[in-house]
Design a protein around this motif. Structure first.
Motif: not given
Length: 167
Positions: A117-119, A121-127, A152-161
């Motif tokens: 869940h970082t800007a 990582a999200v940018k790279q994922a979109w690519e 909520a449980e993923l945000i606690e691990q600094h992750l998103c989908e």
């Protein structure tokens, strides 16, 4: 990135729409939604928040791009206290209630990528996500929106989908 497939069930949501260039306005809209949800006891360890970019900024002028910050609603949520029909976040309105709308996700099959869940990582994922979907013989379904999902449980691990609708 690891791709898994998942059926996301149809569900109800509350959302606030930001219209304008993607970026800081999306973050402000998401914070506005969280404040609204907390004031109604909708934020807890089971909450799921979605970010839905409704338009492709490579095709649509940035000033007309729409971004919906959403929270999935529990079964039986009455929606009392939300209102307004404009579907737009005016940005400067002092009447939050008119900015919150009720809607739904139609559900269906999705390719799901769990990412940091970082800007960056999200940018790279979109690519990379579409290349990986095609590599694994999945076809994106352009009739349904792509979801940025924040459990909520993923945000606690600094992750998103990132959830890409697939056929």
């Amino acid at each position: 990135m690891i791709l898994k497939t998942e059926y996301i069930a149809p569900c109800s949501m509350a959302y606030i729409r930001h219209t304008g260039p993607y970026g800081p306005g999306n973050i402000e809209t998401m914070e506005h939604l969280k404040h609204w949800a907390k004031s109604r006891d909708l934020m807890n360890g089971h909450s799921v928040i979605l970010g839905i970019a409704q338009d492709n900024p490579q095709i649509i002028p940035p000033e007309t791009c729409r971004y919906d910050a959403c929270i999935l609603l529990p079964d039986g949520y009455s929606g009392s206290g939300s209102g307004g029909n404009s579907g737009r976040n005016s940005g400067g309105s002092s009447d939050t209630e008119k900015e919150v709308h009720l809607g739904s996700i139609t559900g269906g099959k999705y390719g799901v990528f769990t990412i940091d869940h970082t800007a960056e990582a999200v940018k790279q994922a979109w690519e990379e996500v579409f290349q990986q979907l095609f590599k694994e013989n999945y076809i994106p379904d352009s009739s349904r929106p792509i979801l940025e999902r924040y459990k909520a449980e993923l945000i606690e691990q600094h992750l998103c989908e990132l959830c890409i609708p697939i056929l």
